[in-house]
Design a protein around this motif. Structure first.
Motif, PDB file in Angstrom:
ATOM      1  N   SER A   1       0.804  -1.222   0.000  1.00 56.45           N
ATOM      2  CA  SER A   1       0.000   0.000   0.000  1.00 56.45           C
ATOM      3  C   SER A   1       0.839   1.276   0.000  1.00 56.45           C
ATOM      4  O   SER A   1       0.323   2.351  -0.304  1.00 56.45           O
ATOM      5  CB  SER A   1      -0.930   0.014   1.218  1.00 56.45           C
ATOM      6  N   VAL A   2       2.127   1.165   0.337  1.00 60.37           N
ATOM      7  CA  VAL A   2       2.964   2.371   0.406  1.00 60.37           C
ATOM      8  C   VAL A   2       4.133   2.354  -0.574  1.00 60.37           C
ATOM      9  O   VAL A   2       4.873   3.332  -0.675  1.00 60.37           O
ATOM     10  CB  VAL A   2       3.506   2.599   1.837  1.00 60.37           C
ATOM     11  N   LYS A   3       4.305   1.259  -1.301  1.00 56.53           N
ATOM     12  CA  LYS A   3       5.416   1.157  -2.246  1.00 56.53           C
ATOM     13  C   LYS A   3       5.352   2.274  -3.271  1.00 56.53           C
ATOM     14  O   LYS A   3       4.295   2.571  -3.814  1.00 56.53           O
ATOM     15  CB  LYS A   3       5.379  -0.195  -2.958  1.00 56.53           C
ATOM     16  N   GLY A   4       6.506   2.892  -3.513  1.00 53.35           N
ATOM     17  CA  GLY A   4       6.580   3.983  -4.466  1.00 53.35           C
ATOM     18  C   GLY A   4       6.225   5.334  -3.886  1.00 53.35           C
ATOM     19  O   GLY A   4       6.441   6.362  -4.533  1.00 53.35           O
ATOM     20  N   ARG A   5       5.671   5.354  -2.678  1.00 56.82           N
ATOM     21  CA  ARG A   5       5.291   6.619  -2.032  1.00 56.82           C
ATOM     22  C   ARG A   5       6.102   6.885  -0.768  1.00 56.82           C
ATOM     23  O   ARG A   5       6.414   8.033  -0.463  1.00 56.82           O
ATOM     24  CB  ARG A   5       3.807   6.611  -1.687  1.00 56.82           C
TER      25      ARG A   5
END
Length: 122
Positions: free
Chosen positions: A63-67
């Motif tokens: 849910s948080v990958k890349g952010r």
């Protein structure tokens, strides 16, 4: 055990950024795996990101990958969580935690901070 103190939480609009910090004292910080977890009202505590002692091993929740980006400064005994492109569903209390073995489960961490509130408005 190691003592952990989080800071950097707050209120931010959707699409904004925050950087959380976690200062550690006590047990040898540089030998520990450090993780970030979060807990929203009425939900279980969930894994967000973790970084191994050497900074080579990293893991993120889908849910948080890349952010989100986790990092650590062993000279300052501090771990960070840079959060970009925040969404309302990221609203939660964020906890810093320490473990002896690299992992992503709550049960694997034996030292916890008091948490810092992150609120993302739409």
């Amino acid at each position: 055990q190691v003592q952990l103190v989080e800071s950097g939480g707050g209120l931010v609009q959707a699409g904004g950024s925050l950087r959380l910090s976690c200062a550690a004292s006590g047990r040898t910080f540089s030998s520990l795996t450090m993780g970030w977890f979060r807990q929203a009202p009425g939900k279980e505590r969930e894994f967000v990101a973790t970084i191994g002692w050497s900074r080579i091993r990293l893991s993120y929740a889908d849910s948080v990958k890349g952010r989100f980006t986790i990092s650590r400064d062993n000279a300052k005994n501090t771990v960070y969580l840079q959060m970009n492109s925040l969404k309302p569903e990221d609203t939660a209390v964020y906890y810093c935690a320490a473990a002896r073995i690299f992992g992503t489960t709550v049960a694997g961490y034996d030292s916890w901070g008091q948490g810092t509130q992150v609120t993302v408005s739409s």
